[in-house]
Each structure stands twice: as C-alpha cells, then as structure tokens.
Scaffold this motif. Structure first.
Motif, PDB file in Angstrom:
ATOM      1  N   UNK A 269       0.831  -1.213   0.000  1.00 41.74           N
ATOM      2  CA  UNK A 269       0.000   0.000   0.000  1.00 41.74           C
ATOM      3  C   UNK A 269       0.861   1.258   0.000  1.00 41.74           C
ATOM      4  N   UNK A 270       1.927   1.255   0.773  1.00 42.47           N
ATOM      5  CA  UNK A 270       2.813   2.419   0.830  1.00 42.47           C
ATOM      6  C   UNK A 270       3.506   2.650  -0.516  1.00 42.47           C
ATOM      7  N   UNK A 271       3.993   1.583  -1.129  1.00 43.44           N
ATOM      8  CA  UNK A 271       4.684   1.714  -2.416  1.00 43.44           C
ATOM      9  C   UNK A 271       3.717   2.171  -3.505  1.00 43.44           C
ATOM     10  N   UNK A 272       2.538   1.577  -3.549  1.00 45.50           N
ATOM     11  CA  UNK A 272       1.581   1.979  -4.585  1.00 45.50           C
ATOM     12  C   UNK A 272       1.102   3.410  -4.362  1.00 45.50           C
TER      13      UNK A 272
ATOM     14  N   UNK B 151       3.811   5.646  -5.662  1.00 40.39           N
ATOM     15  CA  UNK B 151       3.854   5.588  -7.123  1.00 40.39           C
ATOM     16  C   UNK B 151       2.726   6.414  -7.738  1.00 40.39           C
ATOM     17  N   UNK B 152       1.526   6.226  -7.237  1.00 40.42           N
ATOM     18  CA  UNK B 152       0.378   6.955  -7.772  1.00 40.42           C
ATOM     19  C   UNK B 152       0.526   8.459  -7.513  1.00 40.42           C
ATOM     20  N   UNK B 153       1.016   8.819  -6.347  1.00 45.33           N
ATOM     21  CA  UNK B 153       1.233  10.231  -6.038  1.00 45.33           C
ATOM     22  C   UNK B 153       2.231  10.858  -7.005  1.00 45.33           C
ATOM     23  N   UNK B 154       3.285  10.134  -7.304  1.00 43.41           N
ATOM     24  CA  UNK B 154       4.305  10.634  -8.248  1.00 43.41           C
ATOM     25  C   UNK B 154       3.704  10.824  -9.635  1.00 43.41           C
TER      26      UNK B 154
ATOM     27  N   UNK C 148      -6.940   9.897  -8.028  1.00 44.58           N
ATOM     28  CA  UNK C 148      -7.404  10.335  -6.711  1.00 44.58           C
ATOM     29  C   UNK C 148      -8.371   9.305  -6.126  1.00 44.58           C
ATOM     30  N   UNK C 149      -9.221   8.738  -6.972  1.00 49.71           N
ATOM     31  CA  UNK C 149     -10.133   7.688  -6.516  1.00 49.71           C
ATOM     32  C   UNK C 149      -9.379   6.472  -6.007  1.00 49.71           C
ATOM     33  N   UNK C 150      -8.311   6.112  -6.690  1.00 44.63           N
ATOM     34  CA  UNK C 150      -7.491   4.982  -6.257  1.00 44.63           C
ATOM     35  C   UNK C 150      -6.845   5.304  -4.906  1.00 44.63           C
ATOM     36  N   UNK C 151      -6.330   6.522  -4.760  1.00 39.14           N
ATOM     37  CA  UNK C 151      -5.718   6.920  -3.483  1.00 39.14           C
ATOM     38  C   UNK C 151      -6.731   6.871  -2.346  1.00 39.14           C
ATOM     39  N   UNK C 152      -7.969   7.266  -2.632  1.00 39.53           N
ATOM     40  CA  UNK C 152      -9.006   7.195  -1.598  1.00 39.53           C
ATOM     41  C   UNK C 152      -9.290   5.755  -1.195  1.00 39.53           C
ATOM     42  N   UNK C 153      -9.246   4.831  -2.144  1.00 39.51           N
ATOM     43  CA  UNK C 153      -9.435   3.421  -1.810  1.00 39.51           C
ATOM     44  C   UNK C 153      -8.275   2.917  -0.958  1.00 39.51           C
TER      45      UNK C 153
ATOM     46  N   UNK D  90      -5.620   1.389   4.382  1.00 44.59           N
ATOM     47  CA  UNK D  90      -4.810   1.815   5.525  1.00 44.59           C
ATOM     48  C   UNK D  90      -5.632   1.785   6.812  1.00 44.59           C
ATOM     49  N   UNK D  91      -6.868   2.255   6.743  1.00 41.76           N
ATOM     50  CA  UNK D  91      -7.733   2.208   7.939  1.00 41.76           C
ATOM     51  C   UNK D  91      -7.993   0.761   8.366  1.00 41.76           C
ATOM     52  N   UNK D  92      -8.205  -0.121   7.397  1.00 39.60           N
ATOM     53  CA  UNK D  92      -8.423  -1.537   7.723  1.00 39.60           C
ATOM     54  C   UNK D  92      -7.177  -2.131   8.365  1.00 39.60           C
TER      55      UNK D  92
END
Length: 71
Positions: A19-22, A25-28, A43-48, A53-55
């Motif tokens: 999750x951290x790596x993806x 990557x998506x942020x970049x 942005x939708x992917x980041x929200x998912x 992360x919450x789980x």
C-alpha cells in the motif's frame, strides 16, 4: 512453522508495504500528469488506499489486543 498469529502479522506487513509503495507511485504519477481526468481517476485509487490503511490499523489494534490478552 508459523502460527496463525505470525501468518496474519506477516500478511499485514506485506499489505502495508504494498500500500505504501503503490501510494507513492500513484502520487508521483499524479504530480507529473496534466490530464485532469486521469488525476481524478488516480485520486479515486488513493481514496481506496486510505480505506486499506484504515483496515490495516484495525487489524493492528486487534492483533495488539490479542497479543496483550495472551500475555
């Protein structure tokens, strides 16, 4: 042989790392793309991923409680 607790703990670490790596990557990609449509998709992917992360935080709390209960 790993216990079920150890297997769950290792799986949590693997998920957290992925999750951290993806997320990075998506942020970049978002920072280097000009098309707003794609930015909204990412942005939708980041929200998912925030949901993941919450789980993971919930799993961490449950594992910690189980570990403390067993001690």
């Amino acid at each position: 042989m790993l216990s079920n607790h150890d297997k769950i703990f290792q799986a949590r670490i693997d998920i957290e790392t992925a999750a951290e790596i993806s997320h990075a990557t998506i942020s970049e990609v978002m920072d280097n793309i000009d098309d707003d449509r794609y930015k909204y998709i990412l942005l939708g992917v980041l929200q998912q991923q925030e949901g993941i992360t919450r789980a993971l935080e919930t799993i961490n709390e449950a594992l910690k409680a189980e570990r403390e209960k067993a001690a």
